[in-house]
Design an enzyme around this catalytic site. Structure first.
Site, mmCIF file in Angstrom:
data_model
loop_
_atom_site.group_PDB
_atom_site.id
_atom_site.type_symbol
_atom_site.label_atom_id
_atom_site.label_comp_id
_atom_site.label_asym_id
_atom_site.label_seq_id
_atom_site.Cartn_x
_atom_site.Cartn_y
_atom_site.Cartn_z
ATOM 1 N N GLU A 126 0.832 -1.209 0.000
ATOM 2 C CA GLU A 126 0.000 0.000 0.000
ATOM 3 C C GLU A 126 0.865 1.256 0.000
ATOM 4 O O GLU A 126 0.568 2.225 -0.717
ATOM 5 C CB GLU A 126 -0.931 -0.026 1.215
ATOM 6 C CG GLU A 126 -1.993 -1.111 1.091
ATOM 7 C CD GLU A 126 -2.878 -1.251 2.308
ATOM 8 O OE1 GLU A 126 -4.104 -1.354 2.138
ATOM 9 O OE2 GLU A 126 -2.338 -1.271 3.435
ATOM 10 N N GLU A 146 -3.980 -10.247 3.830
ATOM 11 C CA GLU A 146 -5.034 -9.910 4.784
ATOM 12 C C GLU A 146 -6.153 -10.954 4.795
ATOM 13 O O GLU A 146 -6.726 -11.257 5.857
ATOM 14 C CB GLU A 146 -5.607 -8.521 4.449
ATOM 15 C CG GLU A 146 -4.701 -7.358 4.809
ATOM 16 C CD GLU A 146 -3.634 -7.082 3.755
ATOM 17 O OE1 GLU A 146 -2.882 -6.098 3.919
ATOM 18 O OE2 GLU A 146 -3.535 -7.845 2.764
#
Length: 272
Positions: A126, A146
């Protein structure tokens, strides 16, 4: 490449997990380095807030930034120690803090070149996706784990990473835990350049130097207008392009560069 010298930023002291370096006060390129190698440069809140503070007020005279990391990995993602018990609202606020910090990079006024190596995973991906140019070394690998941890991305991947690689591939990575190597990441659009291990910092420094040599008005137009044009309709995009072209070409520096080119003093485009 000459060794860098540590310099302060205008916002004062940064956390010890971040180092800022520069080859003297006249150097237009600063290096911001993640300095948490023992944790594979996992991102804790102090580091994320330090990134926000640095890009909110870079050192005076800096016109481009290289984002690097100590050790063998760019960033293995969120420091799991930050996963404190939070209710839904506190969790949303935490995610929005990451959004705000990385927005300082993507929608700032100076180009950022990231050097990717080893793990570029979760929150590390990210962070990387907020940079404008990404130089990957052969050791780099990419993942969004995740899904396997009962989580969902929260630092901007649903927007930035999805925009880079598409919904289908991001869905695959999150559902199956797929890991992309450096070559696959390059093909997917996660890196802009692919270089041999160890060559990333010098390559990034050269690219940042080129960007720093541009007119600041042009760089601002590229960083601010292009993403918005990509996200808007066709007619609005053409209008924004015309507007930014007029603003950029009206600057004194742009006019001087054009005069130099027409007089034969400007560099001509040649194959690299």
């Amino acid at each position: 490449m000459p060794s860098h010298r540590a310099v302060p930023s205008r916002n004062g002291a940064l956390p010890p997990t971040l180092h800022v370096e520069r080859d003297g006060p006249e150097d237009p390129v600063a290096v911001l380095r993640l300095a948490r190698a023992a944790k594979r440069n996992a991102l804790d809140d102090a580091t994320v807030l330090g990134i926000e503070a640095f890009f909110a007020a870079p050192p005076p005279g800096v016109r481009a930034v290289v984002l690097e990391a100590d050790g063998d990995h760019f960033s293995a993602g969120l420091d799991m120690g930050e996963l404190a018990d939070r209710d839904a609202f506190a969790g949303m606020e935490h995610s929005r803090m990451w959004h705000r910090a990385f927005e300082r990079i993507e929608r700032g006024s100076i180009p950022v070149v990231a050097v990717l190596k080893g793990a570029v995973v979760g929150g590390g991906l990210e962070l990387a996706s907020a940079a404008h140019v990404r130089v990957a070394e052969r050791s780099a690998f990419y993942a969004l784990p995740e899904g396997q941890r009962g989580l969902f991305v929260g630092g901007g991947a649903a927007v930035r990473v999805q925009r880079l690689i598409g919904t289908a591939l991001m869905t695959d990575m999150m559902l199956t835990g797929r890991v992309l190597d450096a070559t696959e990441g390059q093909a997917a659009g996660l890196s802009t350049y692919l270089v041999e291990d160890g060559a990333g910092p010098a390559t990034a420094r050269e690219l940042a130097g080129r960007a720093a040599a541009n007119s600041p008005v042009t760089n601002y137009a590229v960083l601010q207008a292009l993403p918005r044009i990509a996200e808007t309709g066709r007619d609005e995009g053409f209008f924004l392009e015309a507007l930014m072209a007029a603003v950029a070409s009206s600057s004194g520096e742009a006019q001087e560069r054009m005069r130099a080119f027409l007089a034969g003093r400007g560099a001509k485009v040649r194959p690299s």
